[in-house]
Every structure is written in structure tokens, then in C-alpha cells.
Motif scaffolding. Structure first.
Motif, PDB file in Angstrom:
ATOM      1  N   HIS A  19       0.826  -1.215   0.000  1.00  0.00           N
ATOM      2  CA  HIS A  19       0.000   0.000   0.000  1.00  0.00           C
ATOM      3  C   HIS A  19       0.857   1.261   0.000  1.00  0.00           C
ATOM      4  O   HIS A  19       0.337   2.342  -0.288  1.00  0.00           O
ATOM      5  CB  HIS A  19      -0.953   0.021   1.191  1.00  0.00           C
ATOM      6  CG  HIS A  19      -2.251  -0.652   0.916  1.00  0.00           C
ATOM      7  ND1 HIS A  19      -3.065  -0.320  -0.148  1.00  0.00           N
ATOM      8  CD2 HIS A  19      -2.893  -1.635   1.583  1.00  0.00           C
ATOM      9  CE1 HIS A  19      -4.138  -1.073  -0.129  1.00  0.00           C
ATOM     10  NE2 HIS A  19      -4.063  -1.890   0.906  1.00  0.00           N
ATOM     11  N   ALA A  22      -2.719  -4.536  -4.120  1.00  0.00           N
ATOM     12  CA  ALA A  22      -2.039  -4.850  -2.861  1.00  0.00           C
ATOM     13  C   ALA A  22      -2.189  -6.330  -2.526  1.00  0.00           C
ATOM     14  O   ALA A  22      -1.227  -6.990  -2.114  1.00  0.00           O
ATOM     15  CB  ALA A  22      -2.587  -3.984  -1.734  1.00  0.00           C
ATOM     16  N   SER A  64      -6.599  -0.445  -5.863  1.00  0.00           N
ATOM     17  CA  SER A  64      -5.527  -0.403  -4.862  1.00  0.00           C
ATOM     18  C   SER A  64      -5.542  -1.647  -3.990  1.00  0.00           C
ATOM     19  O   SER A  64      -4.484  -2.218  -3.697  1.00  0.00           O
ATOM     20  CB  SER A  64      -5.608   0.859  -4.008  1.00  0.00           C
ATOM     21  OG  SER A  64      -6.755   0.879  -3.212  1.00  0.00           O
TER      22      SER A  64
END
Length: 127
Positions: free
Chosen positions: A19, A41, A37
Motif C-alpha cells: 500500500h 495490494a 488499490s
């Protein structure tokens, strides 16, 4: 980094570490993009686990992600009908969690997001 006892722990640590790039430096425009995201991740954590602990650990985490999407959603009264992947598209973000679909957010945003990213090279691999 010390060796973790399980692939899942290693993957979780690497998920959060990734992250620093996915979600901090490269951010999302709206909640509809959050799967990017979290998916990146999650997939980064899975890939690192494979490098650190071996391909079987990576494959086990991919299998866990797939299987999580096939489970029924949890409701206030137990389990709902259908499977988590049927709850809605990953672009719904937090709106995927309702009283009839607890856990849908986690499974779809993180796991399905990672699996979508994992599929990207397949059409281009030439085999």
C-alpha cells in the motif's frame, strides 16, 4: 523480514507494505476504484509470498481467494442464498456490504480484485 509461519501472514504483511505504492502514491479517484488499490495490494502480497515461501504457497492463496468467492454471503440470520461473486460488481466498493451480504466487500474488493489482475496477462501470453 523474518520468515512468517504461514503464507497468509506473509501475504498480509506484504499487502500492507505494498500500500506504500498501491493506495498511497497511486490513489483511487472514487470508491468505485478502490478495488484497484486493494486488488493490486492483495495480488502483490500473493506474488511476494510465492517468491518468499515457494510457488505452492502462492497457489494456495490463489485457491483460497477463488474459494472465498464461491461461499454464500453471511446475513444477520446465518447464510444467504447464492455465492459472494453474485452480490455485485467490484466497483460498488463498500456498498457491497449490507445486512444480507456481510463479507462481500472483503471477498470481492480484495480477492476478486487480485484475481482480475492475475488474469490480465493470460490473453497476451501467446500459448
Amino acid at each position: 523480514m523474518p520468515t512468517a509461519p504461514t503464507g497468509t501472514l506473509t501475504s498480509s504483511l506484504q499487502h500492507e507494505t505494498s500500500h506504500q505504492w498501491w493506495g498511497d502514491i497511486v490513489s483511487w479517484r472514487s470508491y468505485r476504484d478502490q478495488w484497484l488499490s486493494e486488488g493490486f495490494a492483495q495480488y502483490s502480497g500473493i506474488l511476494y509470498t510465492g517468491l518468499r515461501s515457494g510457488p505452492q504457497s502462492r497457489d494456495d492463496l490463489i485457491t483460497e481467494a477463488r474459494e472465498s468467492l464461491s461461499k454464500p454471503p453471511v446475513t444477520l440470520n446465518g447464510f444467504g442464498k447464492g455465492k459472494l461473486f453474485e452480490v455485485g460488481p467490484i466497483i460498488l466498493g463498500h456498498r457491497l456490504n449490507t445486512t444480507k451480504t456481510f463479507g462481500a466487500y472483503q471477498a470481492l474488493i480484495y480477492n476478486k480484485g487480485a484475481l482480475v489482475l492475475r488474469m490480465l496477462p493470460f490473453p497476451f501470453d501467446g500459448s
